[in-house]
Design a protein around this motif. Structure first.
Motif, PDB file in Angstrom:
ATOM      1  N   SER A 197       0.829  -1.208   0.000  1.00 34.53           N
ATOM      2  CA  SER A 197       0.000   0.000   0.000  1.00 34.53           C
ATOM      3  C   SER A 197       0.855   1.245   0.000  1.00 34.53           C
ATOM      4  CB  SER A 197      -0.934  -0.006   1.218  1.00 34.53           C
ATOM      5  OG  SER A 197      -1.828  -1.089   1.162  1.00 34.53           O
ATOM      6  N   TYR A 198       1.918   1.227   0.770  1.00 36.69           N
ATOM      7  CA  TYR A 198       2.839   2.371   0.827  1.00 36.69           C
ATOM      8  C   TYR A 198       3.459   2.625  -0.543  1.00 36.69           C
ATOM      9  CZ  TYR A 198       6.727   5.261   2.561  1.00 36.69           C
ATOM     10  OH  TYR A 198       7.633   6.267   2.794  1.00 36.69           O
ATOM     11  N   ASN A 199       3.842   1.546  -1.211  1.00 37.03           N
ATOM     12  CA  ASN A 199       4.481   1.690  -2.520  1.00 37.03           C
ATOM     13  C   ASN A 199       3.498   2.137  -3.595  1.00 37.03           C
ATOM     14  OD1 ASN A 199       6.945   0.877  -1.445  1.00 37.03           O
ATOM     15  ND2 ASN A 199       6.600  -1.279  -1.911  1.00 37.03           N
ATOM     16  N   ARG A 200       2.196   1.904  -3.367  1.00 30.04           N
ATOM     17  CA  ARG A 200       1.178   2.330  -4.336  1.00 30.04           C
ATOM     18  C   ARG A 200       0.764   3.780  -4.155  1.00 30.04           C
ATOM     19  NH1 ARG A 200      -1.290  -2.687  -3.074  1.00 30.04           N
ATOM     20  NH2 ARG A 200      -2.788  -1.575  -1.749  1.00 30.04           N
ATOM     21  N   GLU A 201       1.270   4.439  -3.138  1.00 28.97           N
ATOM     22  CA  GLU A 201       0.775   5.774  -2.797  1.00 28.97           C
ATOM     23  C   GLU A 201       0.960   6.772  -3.930  1.00 28.97           C
ATOM     24  OE1 GLU A 201       0.709   9.840  -1.218  1.00 28.97           O
ATOM     25  OE2 GLU A 201       2.522   8.784  -1.888  1.00 28.97           O
ATOM     26  N   LEU A 202       2.086   6.719  -4.630  1.00 31.42           N
ATOM     27  CA  LEU A 202       2.298   7.653  -5.743  1.00 31.42           C
ATOM     28  C   LEU A 202       1.314   7.380  -6.880  1.00 31.42           C
ATOM     29  CD1 LEU A 202       6.181   8.047  -6.067  1.00 31.42           C
ATOM     30  CD2 LEU A 202       4.546   9.507  -4.886  1.00 31.42           C
ATOM     31  N   THR A 203       1.026   6.102  -7.126  1.00 31.32           N
ATOM     32  CA  THR A 203       0.025   5.764  -8.142  1.00 31.32           C
ATOM     33  C   THR A 203      -1.342   6.297  -7.742  1.00 31.32           C
ATOM     34  OG1 THR A 203       1.254   3.770  -8.724  1.00 31.32           O
ATOM     35  CG2 THR A 203      -1.056   3.867  -9.408  1.00 31.32           C
ATOM     36  N   GLU A 204      -1.654   6.214  -6.460  1.00 32.35           N
ATOM     37  CA  GLU A 204      -2.941   6.711  -5.978  1.00 32.35           C
ATOM     38  C   GLU A 204      -3.032   8.230  -6.098  1.00 32.35           C
ATOM     39  OE1 GLU A 204      -3.027   5.062  -2.088  1.00 32.35           O
ATOM     40  OE2 GLU A 204      -3.546   3.037  -2.799  1.00 32.35           O
ATOM     41  N   ARG A 205      -1.922   8.932  -5.942  1.00 33.35           N
ATOM     42  CA  ARG A 205      -1.933  10.380  -6.159  1.00 33.35           C
ATOM     43  C   ARG A 205      -2.376  10.684  -7.594  1.00 33.35           C
ATOM     44  NH1 ARG A 205       3.499  13.195  -3.525  1.00 33.35           N
ATOM     45  NH2 ARG A 205       3.718  11.802  -1.726  1.00 33.35           N
ATOM     46  N   GLN A 206      -1.842   9.898  -8.529  1.00 35.24           N
ATOM     47  CA  GLN A 206      -2.210  10.094  -9.925  1.00 35.24           C
ATOM     48  C   GLN A 206      -3.687   9.776 -10.139  1.00 35.24           C
ATOM     49  OE1 GLN A 206       0.091   7.732 -12.642  1.00 35.24           O
ATOM     50  NE2 GLN A 206      -1.073   8.350 -14.436  1.00 35.24           N
ATOM     51  N   GLN A 207      -4.163   8.710  -9.523  1.00 33.48           N
ATOM     52  CA  GLN A 207      -5.542   8.277  -9.747  1.00 33.48           C
ATOM     53  C   GLN A 207      -6.558   9.289  -9.240  1.00 33.48           C
ATOM     54  OE1 GLN A 207      -5.410   4.428  -7.884  1.00 33.48           O
ATOM     55  NE2 GLN A 207      -4.705   3.382  -9.742  1.00 33.48           N
ATOM     56  N   HIS A 208      -6.257   9.940  -8.112  1.00 31.08           N
ATOM     57  CA  HIS A 208      -7.232  10.914  -7.617  1.00 31.08           C
ATOM     58  C   HIS A 208      -6.930  12.343  -8.076  1.00 31.08           C
ATOM     59  CE1 HIS A 208      -4.633  12.457  -4.422  1.00 31.08           C
ATOM     60  NE2 HIS A 208      -4.513  11.265  -3.893  1.00 31.08           N
ATOM     61  N   GLY A 209      -6.004  12.470  -9.039  1.00 28.70           N
ATOM     62  CA  GLY A 209      -5.824  13.744  -9.728  1.00 28.70           C
ATOM     63  C   GLY A 209      -4.840  14.710  -9.142  1.00 28.70           C
ATOM     64  N   GLU A 210      -4.115  14.304  -8.078  1.00 31.65           N
ATOM     65  CA  GLU A 210      -3.204  15.251  -7.436  1.00 31.65           C
ATOM     66  C   GLU A 210      -2.089  15.733  -8.349  1.00 31.65           C
ATOM     67  OE1 GLU A 210       0.134  15.359  -3.878  1.00 31.65           O
ATOM     68  OE2 GLU A 210      -1.680  14.195  -3.543  1.00 31.65           O
ATOM     69  N   LEU A 211      -1.629  14.883  -9.257  1.00 26.26           N
ATOM     70  CA  LEU A 211      -0.511  15.260 -10.110  1.00 26.26           C
ATOM     71  C   LEU A 211      -0.943  16.203 -11.228  1.00 26.26           C
ATOM     72  CD1 LEU A 211       1.318  11.822 -10.391  1.00 26.26           C
ATOM     73  CD2 LEU A 211       1.548  13.598  -8.651  1.00 26.26           C
ATOM     74  N   ASN A 212      -2.242  16.386 -11.374  1.00 29.15           N
ATOM     75  CA  ASN A 212      -2.747  17.252 -12.439  1.00 29.15           C
ATOM     76  C   ASN A 212      -3.459  18.499 -11.931  1.00 29.15           C
ATOM     77  OD1 ASN A 212      -1.939  15.359 -14.454  1.00 29.15           O
ATOM     78  ND2 ASN A 212      -3.751  14.141 -13.988  1.00 29.15           N
ATOM     79  N   SER A 213      -3.785  18.542 -10.644  1.00 35.89           N
ATOM     80  CA  SER A 213      -4.529  19.678 -10.113  1.00 35.89           C
ATOM     81  C   SER A 213      -4.136  19.935  -8.667  1.00 35.89           C
ATOM     82  CB  SER A 213      -6.038  19.425 -10.194  1.00 35.89           C
ATOM     83  OG  SER A 213      -6.764  20.399  -9.486  1.00 35.89           O
ATOM     84  N   ALA A 214      -3.835  21.187  -8.359  1.00 33.68           N
ATOM     85  CA  ALA A 214      -3.474  21.547  -6.986  1.00 33.68           C
ATOM     86  C   ALA A 214      -4.638  21.334  -6.031  1.00 33.68           C
ATOM     87  CB  ALA A 214      -3.013  22.998  -6.941  1.00 33.68           C
ATOM     88  N   ASP A 215      -5.869  21.444  -6.524  1.00 40.06           N
ATOM     89  CA  ASP A 215      -7.045  21.281  -5.676  1.00 40.06           C
ATOM     90  C   ASP A 215      -7.212  19.846  -5.187  1.00 40.06           C
ATOM     91  OD1 ASP A 215      -7.633  23.947  -6.016  1.00 40.06           O
ATOM     92  OD2 ASP A 215      -8.982  23.606  -7.717  1.00 40.06           O
ATOM     93  N   SER A 216      -6.520  18.901  -5.832  1.00 35.24           N
ATOM     94  CA  SER A 216      -6.663  17.491  -5.462  1.00 35.24           C
ATOM     95  C   SER A 216      -5.579  17.015  -4.507  1.00 35.24           C
ATOM     96  CB  SER A 216      -6.636  16.617  -6.731  1.00 35.24           C
ATOM     97  OG  SER A 216      -7.695  16.954  -7.595  1.00 35.24           O
TER      98      SER A 216
END
Length: 521
Positions: free
Chosen positions: A344-363
């Motif tokens: 789960s810890y190693n998936r955290e960066l992938t999860e950032r992408q999935q919920h849009g954090e890497l594309n929007s500051a609001d996420s």
């Protein structure tokens, strides 16, 4: 660090001793009486991995056979041949040789295909990049025999060289950009010589008229903490705190302060960070943000704030045990949440992408926690990495499935090498400045790239090709330049099409933003 024999911990001696004796007894019975033969050493490694996995994501055991390779990442030099290569269709092709290195002196050229190293076949042997690197590396002065295929020669060539000591720089050559007063320095990791390398690059830029600086920590996984804090001291004036650590044992509690007059304490500074900036890189970024010394541009950093102590073991391996946590000067914990589930810890960066954090500051999501205030009163948060002052979305094209597969299959480097071989004479007649200004990758080259990809089993995708075309043109231009003019030429071209860097340049030149965010209140 030490190699003392086992002694129970004084605070809980009975439990520690019972656990030690229980494991020793069970392993002895298994090794002696189990119905099938067992690999006792392998079982021990498995047990150790399971044990450490219950602690945190960064406590690890490094077997003796892997220590040299792991340590080499943070050393300022290593022994080897000095060859940079690309894998395409199970063939390793030379991209470049290190200037002044053994391979260059022996006559190895870009485009040469590595068929064999010593008695080990390379071509068609399904080796990994790391395995080929190990074949090329070896003790200084040791002999290496290579068999290579050269496109201009009908028969393979035998090349013999003696391995030498090669620089392993952690800081890329600095550059003056746009108005020739804004400097750019990228630090790839905090290794043994990072501080000295940075000082040399900064001094060179200052001699050329440097007025503003962009420091790039993107993708920097950390390294030696003391190198990062020495670098922070170059930017932070007076005796302000840089970082502190807190652990269970008092010996792991520490506070580090600025104490020298640095070379860049007052001038404009912007720092680039992203989701792969970790550990010591986050310590530096956090200190600069807490003291309002720099504006941070990019995306939230990785969130590794655990301190590992290297402990040499009697059998030659090494235990890197988490003994403390890092905190920024105002008290932010850098470490993101974790539990016993490392997956789960190693998936955290992938999860950032999935919920849009890497594309929007609001996420952007960080763990709930208290607010902290910088020296000038700006609100900042802990709970998982360092959040930048200016958000820049990740380039979706560079991380698209199509572009990523071209990179992973080695297609982009392979086609660039092919192009370079075909046009070597014309490229030799161009200075790099001319190439940079006038050379364009045409649709013909993109069609050739698609055909090259097909050889690796990648089916044509016209829609994805059109979407990725601008990035592919820039990457091919950079890769061709690397073969023709060297690695710094490639980096110069890639910088021109770097949206995060372009935003950093805008911010560092915006005096209004500097005053509003960093000025006295």
């Amino acid at each position: 660090m030490g190699t003392n024999p086992f002694r129970p911990h004084t605070e809980n001696p009975d439990a520690t001793a019972r656990g030690y004796l229980r494991y020793k007894e069970i392993l002895t019975y298994i090794d002696r009486d189990y119905v099938d033969s067992v690999d006792a050493d392998g079982l021990t490694n498995y047990a150790v991995a399971q044990l450490l996995g219950k602690l945190d994501p960064h406590s690890v055991y490094i077997p003796a056979k892997d220590r040299d390779q792991v340590d080499a990442f943070l050393q300022s030099s290593f022994d080897g041949a000095g060859v940079d290569f690309n894998f395409f269709r199970d063939t390793a092709t030379v991209i470049a040789t290190l200037p002044g290195g053994p391979a260059e002196a022996a006559g190895l050229l870009p485009g040469d295909q590595l068929l064999r190293a010593g008695t080990q076949s390379i071509a068609g042997a399904h080796l990994s990049t790391a395995q080929v690197m190990q074949l090329l590396r070896g003790p200084r002065g040791s002999a290496l025999s290579l068999l290579v295929a050269r496109p201009t020669q009908p028969q393979p060539l035998a090349i013999r060289l003696n391995r030498g000591r090669l620089p392993n720089n952690s800081v890329e050559p600095g550059a003056l950009l746009d108005d020739s007063q804004t400097g750019y320095i990228k630090i790839n990791r905090f290794a043994a010589n990072t501080y000295e390398e940075f000082k040399a690059q900064l001094a060179d830029l200052q001699r050329q008229g440097l007025k503003r600086l962009v420091l790039d920590l993107r993708g920097n996984p950390g390294g030696y903490l003391d190198r990062a804090t020495r670098l922070a001291d170059e930017f932070i004036a007076g005796s302000r705190k840089i970082v502190y650590t807190a652990g269970k044992e008092e010996q792991y509690n520490s506070q580090t302060y600025a104490h020298v007059a640095g070379d860049w304490e007052q001038q404009p500074l912007v720092v680039l960070v992203d989701e792969n900036s970790a550990s010591a890189a986050e310590v530096l970024a956090g200190a600069l943000q807490d003291h309002d010394r720099a504006l941070l541009v990019g995306r939230r950093t990785f969130g590794k704030g655990l301190v590992q102590q290297p402990i040499a073991l009697q059998e030659g391996g090494e235990l890197r045990l988490t003994v403390a946590r890092y905190y920024t000067p105002v008290g932010r914990c850098i470490q993101k949440p974790y539990g016993p589930d490392r997956a789960s810890y190693n998936r955290e960066l992938t999860e950032r992408q999935q919920h849009g954090e890497l594309n929007s500051a609001d996420s952007v999501r960080v763990a709930p926690g208290p607010q902290f205030r910088t020296d000038h009163g700006r609100v900042v948060y802990g709970g998982g990495g360092i959040t930048p002052d200016v958000f820049v979305a990740r380039d979706t094209v560079l991380h698209s499935a199509y572009y990523t597969r071209l990179q992973n299959l080695g297609v982009l480097h392979a086609y660039a090498l092919t192009f370079y071989q075909r046009h070597k004479t014309e490229l030799a007649g161009l200075r790099f400045a001319q190439y940079q200004a006038v050379f364009r990758v045409t649709d013909t080259e993109l069609d050739g790239l698609v055909r090259q990809a097909a050889l690796a089993g990648m089916r044509p995708n016209p829609v994805a090709l059109r979407r990725c075309a601008p990035a592919l043109r820039n990457c091919l231009k950079a890769n061709i330049a690397r073969s023709a003019y060297g690695p710094e030429a490639a980096r110069a071209i890639l910088r021109e099409d770097d949206p995060e860097l372009q935003q950093a340049l805008h911010v560092v030149q915006d005096s209004t933003a500097q005053l509003a965010l960093l000025g006295d209140k």
